[in-house]
Design an enzyme around this catalytic site. Structure first.
Site, PDB file in Angstrom:
ATOM      1  N   SER A   1     -19.348  14.268  60.892  1.00  0.00           N
ATOM      2  CA  SER A   1     -18.908  14.472  59.499  1.00  0.00           C
ATOM      3  C   SER A   1     -19.565  15.508  58.753  1.00  0.00           C
ATOM      4  CB  SER A   1     -19.136  12.897  59.106  1.00  0.00           C
ATOM      5  OG  SER A   1     -18.587  12.851  57.724  1.00  0.00           O
TER       6      SER A   1
ATOM      7  N   TYR B   1     -23.726   5.282  57.825  1.00  0.00           N
ATOM      8  CA  TYR B   1     -22.868   6.257  58.534  1.00  0.00           C
ATOM      9  C   TYR B   1     -23.433   7.656  58.642  1.00  0.00           C
ATOM     10  CZ  TYR B   1     -18.265   8.747  58.895  1.00  0.00           C
ATOM     11  OH  TYR B   1     -17.321   9.489  59.292  1.00  0.00           O
TER      12      TYR B   1
END
Length: 267
Positions: free
Chosen positions: A148, A161
């Protein structure tokens, strides 16, 4: 065949895609199938598996569905065994499955910590591990993991995350070094903000009611991080997935690719 045809022809190959029931996993599966790959569509949601398989077959492609819980090693091993049993080999493994998490460090529960690590990091590790076992005897293959843009920009609330996605990028680099001598390539994509199920949590308020204004604020904030003033679409990532498993990228391994609109700043 032209140079371009040869570069992106996946005829006769087999691809396994986790998280293939929606978003970039689904669109990526459809793109790979269109390029000629036989695709094993894997997801935890059986209804979404059926939808992706139906879309591929309706377009003239070949696909088989298999439920998987990537946080469980046995389930991932079973997925790879299924693919080999159905199609005889695996040429590409795309570890797309993942879940978002947006909670400040002080409020993260141990249960959530274990869940996010289990899916995003351990799930990717298990996928790499299982794919390697299938690819080593054939001396070829391509693995693509999904990180990401959070690995580059510190967004408030994305500690867990971000930790998992940073771990995915390092896993990719190490595995590329281990796998290269066996003819196996390993790369990562690090998507920017993308209109997909990942942003569903921004569609509702704290009471679970639809909140168009909250979604609009989120989309505006995300567009503001890009010099292009855009949010991505799943197809933007799907094209990267195709490139990284196709002959076009035969000299590419151990790298992280970013279709992120030029993400320039956190919000």
């Amino acid at each position: 065949m032209t140079y371009l045809d040869k570069a992106f022809d996946l005829s006769g190959t087999v691809a396994v895609v986790t998280g293939a029931g929606s978003g970039m996993g689904r669109v990526g599966s459809e793109v790979l199938a269109e390029a000629g790959a036989k695709v094993v569509v894997a997801d935890i949601d059986t209804a979404r598996i059926d939808e992706t398989v139906a879309a591929i077959t309706a377009a003239g492609g070949t696909a088989k569905g298999k439920q998987v819980d990537v946080s469980q090693k046995a389930s991932v091993d079973d997925l790879v065994d299924f693919a080999v049993a159905e199609f005889g080999r695996i040429d590409s493994m795309l570890n797309v499955a993942g879940v978002p998490h947006n909670v400040d460090v002080v409020d993260v529960t141990e249960e959530d910590l274990d869940r996010i690590i289990g899916i995003n990091l351990k799930g990717t590790f298990f996928g790499c591990q299982a794919a390697m076992r299938a690819m080593l005897p054939q001396g070829s293959g391509a693995i693509v993991n999904v990180a990401s843009s959070i690995i580059d920009l510190p967004f408030q609330g994305y500690s867990v995350y971000g930790m998992t996605k940073a771990g995915v990028t390092m896993l990719t680099r190490v595995l590329a070094a281990e796998a290269g001598p066996h003819g196996i390539r390993v790369n990562t994509i690090a998507p920017g903000s993308t209109v997909s199920g990942f942003i569903d949590r921004h569609r509702f308020n704290d009471k679970g009611e639809p909140d168009p204004e909250r979604l609009e604020r989120y989309v505006s904030n995300m567009k503001a991080t890009s010099p292009l003033g855009l949010m991505g679409e799943p197809i933007d990532q799907a094209y990267l997935l195709l490139y990284l498993v196709a002959p076009a990228s035969k000299f590419v391994t151990g790298n992280t690719f970013r279709a992120n609109g030029g993400n320039a700043r956190p919000w």
